[in-house]
Design a protein around this motif. Structure first.
Motif, mmCIF file in Angstrom:
data_model
loop_
_atom_site.group_PDB
_atom_site.id
_atom_site.type_symbol
_atom_site.label_atom_id
_atom_site.label_comp_id
_atom_site.label_asym_id
_atom_site.label_seq_id
_atom_site.Cartn_x
_atom_site.Cartn_y
_atom_site.Cartn_z
ATOM 1 N N LYS A 40 0.833 -1.209 0.000
ATOM 2 C CA LYS A 40 0.000 0.000 0.000
ATOM 3 C C LYS A 40 0.866 1.257 0.000
ATOM 4 O O LYS A 40 0.595 2.220 -0.730
ATOM 5 N N LYS A 41 1.903 1.242 0.809
ATOM 6 C CA LYS A 41 2.774 2.408 0.916
ATOM 7 C C LYS A 41 3.516 2.666 -0.386
ATOM 8 O O LYS A 41 3.601 3.811 -0.852
ATOM 9 N N TYR A 42 4.049 1.619 -0.999
ATOM 10 C CA TYR A 42 4.856 1.814 -2.208
ATOM 11 C C TYR A 42 3.989 2.189 -3.407
ATOM 12 O O TYR A 42 4.337 3.094 -4.178
ATOM 13 N N PHE A 43 2.859 1.486 -3.583
ATOM 14 C CA PHE A 43 2.053 1.675 -4.785
ATOM 15 C C PHE A 43 0.879 2.626 -4.593
ATOM 16 O O PHE A 43 0.135 2.888 -5.542
ATOM 17 N N GLY A 44 0.698 3.135 -3.381
ATOM 18 C CA GLY A 44 -0.266 4.203 -3.159
ATOM 19 C C GLY A 44 -1.712 3.783 -3.063
ATOM 20 O O GLY A 44 -2.607 4.618 -3.231
ATOM 21 N N SER A 45 -1.982 2.524 -2.762
ATOM 22 C CA SER A 45 -3.370 2.070 -2.669
ATOM 23 C C SER A 45 -3.889 2.165 -1.241
ATOM 24 O O SER A 45 -3.120 2.161 -0.284
ATOM 25 N N ASP A 46 -5.203 2.223 -1.118
ATOM 26 C CA ASP A 46 -5.820 2.228 0.212
ATOM 27 C C ASP A 46 -5.876 0.817 0.805
ATOM 28 O O ASP A 46 -5.801 0.644 2.015
ATOM 29 N N TYR A 47 -6.003 -0.176 -0.071
ATOM 30 C CA TYR A 47 -6.160 -1.559 0.393
ATOM 31 C C TYR A 47 -5.312 -2.493 -0.468
ATOM 32 O O TYR A 47 -5.113 -2.243 -1.657
ATOM 33 N N ALA A 48 -4.818 -3.550 0.162
ATOM 34 C CA ALA A 48 -4.050 -4.572 -0.552
ATOM 35 C C ALA A 48 -4.377 -5.933 0.037
ATOM 36 O O ALA A 48 -4.590 -6.058 1.250
ATOM 37 N N CYS A 49 -4.406 -6.920 -0.815
ATOM 38 C CA CYS A 49 -4.679 -8.293 -0.392
ATOM 39 C C CYS A 49 -3.673 -9.211 -1.069
ATOM 40 O O CYS A 49 -3.717 -9.391 -2.292
ATOM 41 N N ALA A 50 -2.749 -9.768 -0.297
ATOM 42 C CA ALA A 50 -1.758 -10.693 -0.836
ATOM 43 C C ALA A 50 -2.385 -12.072 -0.997
ATOM 44 O O ALA A 50 -3.129 -12.533 -0.131
ATOM 45 N N VAL A 51 -2.072 -12.712 -2.117
ATOM 46 C CA VAL A 51 -2.678 -14.011 -2.437
ATOM 47 C C VAL A 51 -1.615 -14.973 -2.964
ATOM 48 O O VAL A 51 -0.445 -14.634 -3.067
ATOM 49 N N SER A 52 -2.063 -16.177 -3.324
ATOM 50 C CA SER A 52 -1.137 -17.263 -3.651
ATOM 51 C C SER A 52 -0.391 -17.071 -4.960
ATOM 52 O O SER A 52 0.713 -17.591 -5.123
ATOM 53 N N ASN A 53 -0.959 -16.336 -5.908
ATOM 54 C CA ASN A 53 -0.284 -16.075 -7.173
ATOM 55 C C ASN A 53 -1.055 -15.002 -7.950
ATOM 56 O O ASN A 53 -2.159 -14.612 -7.556
ATOM 57 N N GLY A 54 -0.471 -14.556 -9.059
ATOM 58 C CA GLY A 54 -1.109 -13.512 -9.848
ATOM 59 C C GLY A 54 -2.392 -13.961 -10.505
ATOM 60 O O GLY A 54 -3.325 -13.172 -10.689
ATOM 61 N N THR A 55 -2.477 -15.246 -10.879
ATOM 62 C CA THR A 55 -3.711 -15.771 -11.474
ATOM 63 C C THR A 55 -4.860 -15.724 -10.475
ATOM 64 O O THR A 55 -5.991 -15.370 -10.824
ATOM 65 N N ALA A 56 -4.573 -16.081 -9.224
ATOM 66 C CA ALA A 56 -5.585 -15.982 -8.170
ATOM 67 C C ALA A 56 -6.059 -14.547 -8.024
ATOM 68 O O ALA A 56 -7.260 -14.280 -7.830
#
Length: 387
Positions: A40-56
Motif C-alpha cells: 500500500k505504501k509503495y504503490f499508493g493504494s488504500d487496500y491490498a490483499c496478498a494471495v497465492s499467485n497472480g492468477t488468483a
C-alpha cells in the motif's frame, strides 16, 4: 547458462524468511499484513490483499467485480494465458483488442471501435484488463476516459510493470484502475517464490476479496447470522484457498525494499541493448513513449527472420549453443487451440500481435546480469544474425 530472467536473493532476504520460519506464524500471521501495508505504501493504494499467485489475483478481481455469464471482458492477446483464463473462470466471455505497435499495449483506437461494436450488438462490456506489457504502462489516462465514457470497470494487469511510472508517478496504476493485480513469480521484479496481490481504493471490493481469498469465511459480527462464540465463522458465498504464507510475505517485504534498485539496473541493461541494436538492419528495439517510465520486466527485441538466413528455431538453437537461453513472450492467446475452438478466433484476427510474435525474442534482463554476460548476449546475437 544465461537465462532470460532470474531472481535476486541476498542475505537480508534469507534472514527475513529464516526469522519467520523460527516464529510462531507460518501462515495467516502478521507478516502477511505487514507485506500488504508495504505494498500500500509503495504503490499508493488504500487496500491490498496478498494471495497465492497472480492468477488468483485476477480471478478474485473478476469475482469482486461480479463478472459472470453474459458479460464480456476485453483484454490484449499479447499476455500470459492467465489474463484471459481468469475471465473464463468467472463465467464471462473474453475478447481481445490488438496492440499498439509502439508500446505493445492495448490499442486505444481499436478498443473504442470494439466497445462500439458491442453496443451495436446490444451487449455491454463489463470490464477491460489493461496489460502493462514488458513493463511499459498502457495509456491509462485514455483508458480511464473511455471507462468513464462507457461505464466500464478497469483492471490493471500490472505483473510486468512493478516500479514503472506514468508522468513520474509510481502510483499511476491504482490512480486509474478499479483494481490492480500483481505477480511475484521469480522472474518478476520482486519475488515471493509464487505469490501475488490485488490492490484497490474501494473498501467494498477489498472486503469481498479478503473473504473470497479464504473460502468465503467471515467473522465480522455485523455479518453473522448467529454468534456462538469467538471461534465461530460463517460462509455466505463460495470462496477459495488463495492464501499466501507468512514466510513468502517476509521475502516479499525484503524484496520490495530493493525494487527501486532493481528498476535502475534493468533500465541500465535495456539502455545498453538499445544502444547496440538501434542501428542494425532487420531489428526493432522496444521504445518508451514520452512521460512513461518503463520497468523492463522484458526486453522484447524484434527480428525480421524473413530477411535473414535462418529461422527463429535455428537462431534459438545457436544461442543455446552459446550458453544463452532466450524466450518468446507471447504466443497470442487467441491462437491457442482452446480459444480457437471455444470462441472461434482465427489467424488474422489480431495481425499486429501475430506479427509481433513471429519476430519477438526476449533477451536476458535481470538485476544480477553482469556486463560480461550481457556483452556475450549482444555479441552472440549480432554474430548469429549476420552469419
Amino acid at each position: 547458462m544465461i537465462s532470460y530472467g532470474k531472481q535476486s536473493i541476498i542475505s537480508s532476504d534469507i534472514d527475513s524468511v529464516v526469522s519467520i520460519l523460527k516464529s510462531d506464524w507460518l501462515t495467516q500471521g502478521p507478516s502477511v499484513e505487514r507485506f500488504e501495508d508495504d505494498l500500500k505504501k509503495y504503490f499508493g493504494s488504500d487496500y491490498a490483499c496478498a494471495v497465492s499467485n497472480g492468477t488468483a489475483a485476477l480471478h478474485l478481481a473478476g469475482l469482486a467485480l461480479d463478472w459472470g455469464d453474459g458479460d464480456v471482458v476485453l483484454t490484449s492477446p499479447l499476455s500470459f494465458l492467465s489474463t484471459a483464463n481468469a475471465i473464463i473462470y468467472t463465467g464471462a466471455t473474453p475478447d481481445f483488442v490488438d496492440i499498439d505497435p509502439v508500446s505493445y499495449t492495448i490499442d486505444l483506437n481499436q478498443l473504442e471501435d470494439k466497445i462500439k461494436y458491442y453496443i451495436y450488438k446490444n451487449k455491454k462490456i463489463k470490464a477491460i484488463i489493461g496489460v502493462d506489457y514488458a513493463g511499459h504502462p498502457c495509456d491509462w489516462v485514455s483508458l480511464k476516459s473511455l471507462s468513464e465514457k462507457y461505464d466500464i470497470k478497469l483492471v490493471n494487469d500490472n505483473c510486468h510493470a512493478l516500479g514503472a511510472s506514468l508522468f513520474n508517478k509510481k502510483n499511476y496504476a491504482i490512480k486509474h484502475a478499479d483494481i490492480v493485480i500483481q505477480s511475484y513469480h521469480p522472474v518478476k521484479h520482486i519475488t515471493t517464490g509464487e505469490g501475488g496481490a490485488l490492490m484497490t481504493n474501494n473498501l467494498e471490493l477489498a472486503d469481498k476479496v479478503k473473504k473470497l481469498r479464504s473460502h468465503g469465511m467471515t467473522k465480522n459480527s455485523l455479518e453473522l447470522e448467529r454468534k456462538d462464540g469467538p471461534w465461530y465463522y460463517e460462509m455466505h458465498e463460495v470462496g477459495y484457498n488463495y492464501r499466501i504464507t507468512d514466510f513468502q510475505c517476509g521475502l516479499g517485504s525484503a524484496q520490495l525494499k530493493r525494487l527501486d534498485e532493481f528498476i535502475i539496473k534493468r533500465q541500465k541493461i535495456a539502455k545498453k541493448y538499445s544502444k547496440k541494436f538501434s542501428s542494425k538492419n532487420n531489428i526493432i528495439i522496444p521504445k518508451t513513449k514520452r512521460n512513461y517510465g518503463h520497468a523492463f520486466h522484458l526486453y522484447p527485441l524484434q527480428v525480421d527472420f524473413n530477411k535473414i538466413k535462418k529461422n527463429k528455431i535455428q537462431f534459438f538453437k545457436l544461442m543455446k549453443n552459446a550458453g544463452i537461453l532466450l524466450q518468446v513472450h507471447y504466443f497470442p492467446i487467441h491462437l491457442q487451440p482452446y480459444y480457437k475452438k471455444m470462441f472461434g478466433f482465427k489467424v488474422g484476427d489480431f495481425p499486429i500481435s501475430e506479427d509481433f510474435y513471429k519476430k519477438e525474442i526476449s533477451l536476458p534482463i535481470y538485476p544480477s546480469l553482469t556486463d560480461n554476460d550481457q556483452g556475450l548476449v549482444i555479441n552472440s546475437i549480432l554474430k548469429n544474425l549476420n552469419d
